[in-house]
Design an enzyme around this catalytic site. Sequence first.
Site, mmCIF file in Angstrom:
data_model
loop_
_atom_site.group_PDB
_atom_site.id
_atom_site.type_symbol
_atom_site.label_atom_id
_atom_site.label_comp_id
_atom_site.label_asym_id
_atom_site.label_seq_id
_atom_site.Cartn_x
_atom_site.Cartn_y
_atom_site.Cartn_z
ATOM 1 N N HIS A 189 0.545 3.971 -3.140
ATOM 2 C CA HIS A 189 0.130 5.290 -2.459
ATOM 3 C C HIS A 189 1.035 6.080 -3.686
ATOM 4 O O HIS A 189 0.698 7.131 -3.888
ATOM 5 C CB HIS A 189 0.713 5.302 -1.195
ATOM 6 C CG HIS A 189 0.537 6.802 -0.585
ATOM 7 N ND1 HIS A 189 -0.317 7.266 0.302
ATOM 8 C CD2 HIS A 189 1.466 7.965 -0.689
ATOM 9 C CE1 HIS A 189 0.008 8.542 0.492
ATOM 10 N NE2 HIS A 189 0.811 9.007 -0.007
ATOM 11 N N GLU A 190 2.309 5.956 -3.362
ATOM 12 C CA GLU A 190 3.253 6.511 -4.214
ATOM 13 C C GLU A 190 2.905 6.676 -5.777
ATOM 14 O O GLU A 190 2.973 7.702 -6.100
ATOM 15 C CB GLU A 190 4.734 6.120 -4.015
ATOM 16 C CG GLU A 190 5.149 6.077 -2.560
ATOM 17 C CD GLU A 190 4.859 7.321 -1.894
ATOM 18 O OE1 GLU A 190 4.962 7.406 -0.782
ATOM 19 O OE2 GLU A 190 4.992 8.359 -2.433
ATOM 20 N N ASP A 232 3.464 21.099 7.197
ATOM 21 C CA ASP A 232 3.099 19.983 6.300
ATOM 22 C C ASP A 232 2.257 20.434 5.286
ATOM 23 O O ASP A 232 1.243 19.659 5.001
ATOM 24 C CB ASP A 232 2.325 18.683 7.136
ATOM 25 C CG ASP A 232 2.270 17.355 6.218
ATOM 26 O OD1 ASP A 232 3.138 17.339 5.320
ATOM 27 O OD2 ASP A 232 1.124 16.890 6.495
ATOM 28 N N ASP A 276 0.752 -0.970 0.047
ATOM 29 C CA ASP A 276 -0.063 -0.022 0.003
ATOM 30 C C ASP A 276 0.653 1.158 -0.061
ATOM 31 O O ASP A 276 0.348 2.238 -0.306
ATOM 32 C CB ASP A 276 -1.007 0.040 0.884
ATOM 33 C CG ASP A 276 -0.690 -0.102 2.384
ATOM 34 O OD1 ASP A 276 -1.607 -0.676 3.006
ATOM 35 O OD2 ASP A 276 0.427 0.313 2.914
ATOM 36 N N TYR A 301 -0.357 20.314 -4.047
ATOM 37 C CA TYR A 301 -0.521 19.612 -2.805
ATOM 38 C C TYR A 301 -0.211 20.674 -1.644
ATOM 39 O O TYR A 301 0.742 20.846 -0.983
ATOM 40 C CB TYR A 301 1.130 18.960 -3.100
ATOM 41 C CG TYR A 301 1.362 18.058 -2.108
ATOM 42 C CD1 TYR A 301 2.372 18.044 -1.371
ATOM 43 C CD2 TYR A 301 0.709 16.512 -2.111
ATOM 44 C CE1 TYR A 301 2.828 16.898 -0.381
ATOM 45 C CE2 TYR A 301 0.839 15.490 -1.316
ATOM 46 C CZ TYR A 301 2.156 15.683 -0.451
ATOM 47 O OH TYR A 301 2.230 14.391 0.237
ATOM 48 N N HIS A 331 -1.146 15.387 5.326
ATOM 49 C CA HIS A 331 -1.005 14.193 5.976
ATOM 50 C C HIS A 331 -1.979 14.247 7.136
ATOM 51 O O HIS A 331 -2.143 12.964 7.876
ATOM 52 C CB HIS A 331 0.461 13.751 6.147
ATOM 53 C CG HIS A 331 1.155 13.610 5.080
ATOM 54 N ND1 HIS A 331 2.083 14.637 4.487
ATOM 55 C CD2 HIS A 331 1.424 12.675 4.079
ATOM 56 C CE1 HIS A 331 2.889 14.165 3.616
ATOM 57 N NE2 HIS A 331 2.316 13.029 3.472
ATOM 58 N N HIS A 387 0.316 8.941 -6.561
ATOM 59 C CA HIS A 387 0.489 10.383 -6.639
ATOM 60 C C HIS A 387 0.730 10.735 -8.403
ATOM 61 O O HIS A 387 0.532 11.792 -8.658
ATOM 62 C CB HIS A 387 1.784 10.637 -5.907
ATOM 63 C CG HIS A 387 1.447 11.012 -4.458
ATOM 64 N ND1 HIS A 387 0.612 12.048 -3.849
ATOM 65 C CD2 HIS A 387 2.013 10.545 -3.207
ATOM 66 C CE1 HIS A 387 0.570 11.961 -2.541
ATOM 67 N NE2 HIS A 387 1.563 11.033 -2.178
ATOM 68 N N TYR A 445 5.947 0.055 9.057
ATOM 69 C CA TYR A 445 6.095 1.263 10.151
ATOM 70 C C TYR A 445 6.409 0.600 11.379
ATOM 71 O O TYR A 445 5.791 -0.769 11.632
ATOM 72 C CB TYR A 445 4.776 1.732 10.368
ATOM 73 C CG TYR A 445 4.583 2.888 11.122
ATOM 74 C CD1 TYR A 445 3.758 2.853 12.253
ATOM 75 C CD2 TYR A 445 5.292 4.195 10.912
ATOM 76 C CE1 TYR A 445 3.787 3.846 13.414
ATOM 77 C CE2 TYR A 445 5.204 5.056 11.788
ATOM 78 C CZ TYR A 445 4.524 4.978 12.835
ATOM 79 O OH TYR A 445 4.446 6.181 13.792
ATOM 80 N N GLU A 499 -3.514 13.326 -0.782
ATOM 81 C CA GLU A 499 -2.790 12.464 0.058
ATOM 82 C C GLU A 499 -3.992 11.223 0.328
ATOM 83 O O GLU A 499 -3.496 10.268 0.105
ATOM 84 C CB GLU A 499 -2.520 13.035 1.314
ATOM 85 C CG GLU A 499 -1.130 13.411 1.628
ATOM 86 C CD GLU A 499 -0.258 12.510 1.223
ATOM 87 O OE1 GLU A 499 -0.229 11.173 1.938
ATOM 88 O OE2 GLU A 499 0.688 12.439 0.359
#
Length: 303
Positions: A140-141, A219, A136, A155, A224, A144, A186, A164
């Site tokens: 996700h990347e 951010d 995932d 963004y 995020h 983008h 993580y 995001e």
Amino acid sequence: NILEDLTGTGTGVNGDTKTFETRLSGSTYQLYDNTRGKGIVTYTAKNRTTLPGSLLTSSTNVWSDRAGVDAHAYAERTYDYYLQHFGRNSLDNKGLQIRSSVHYYTSYNNAFWNGSQIVFGDGDGTVFTLLSGDLDVVGHELTHGVTENTANLEYYGEPGALNESFSDIIGNSIEGENWLVGDKVYTPGIPGDALRSLANPTLYGQPDKYSDRYTGTSDNGGVHTNSGINNKAFYLVAQGGTFNGVTVAGIGREDAVQIYYNALVYYLTTSSDFSAARAAVIQSATELFGAGSAQVTAVTRSV
Ligand SMILES: CCC(=O)Oc1c(C)cccc1C(=O)O
Ligand SMILES: [Ca+2]
Ligand SMILES: [Zn+2]
């Protein structure tokens, strides 16, 4: 030299064996899948910041760079998902070559799309392990890149939080396993936690409703953080539940992600905010499933 498509074998970040497409150039195998679009090519940045770095090669077609193995295999999985579920041929729908670089910099707890390719750090071993080790995250990347070729959501602020969120939503749908984002890379020392949760964004410090949105500037205006608002809405559409006194009958992941993908590609634009996103998903659900459908009801109740 002879260029032929072959199947390589390697070990991923989490010690799992997998196969993927490689190319033989002369007597050297390359992490170059020439069977999908205009290619899927995986490089190593060798812990520097020059991109893309060096094409990953092997003399045996048995691969030991775990970060490279997962970046390559998960890019293939993401390509296949977009083609099979949405009929989309890579990030630009014209077979754009997918390029990934692993081992970016040192102890780098980040992954990113730089406008041309995706890039993965190694993590510091405490906050993250090698970041390409979660499907995932790779999804996700790459999403983008899809967003940049479609809605091109700015963004920053609300458009940025939507940018995001769509990466979380589609990346999580590609993995299709749980409602967690980044859980496989993580905090390797702590089981069961994640970078973010679509089911309960507040678990990881994100708001789950618009009235709790962050309005500061850090951010990029909380891209995020406020993504949790749209993530929660998607979760309710897909899985259902009772939230803020409203009960939603879920319609399942597949119909939900079809609605959200359709909104991203056909209705959202660079400056779309949360209000525009609500209208976009209602319109998409209506278009795809018809007014008065269970899908439209679930979306209307959730957003
Ligand atoms: C789920 C993948 C993800 O969020 O990657 C990022 C990380 C780990 C740090 C900073 C930015 C990103 C990103 O891609 O937005
Ligand atoms: Ca996950
Ligand atoms: Zn992102």
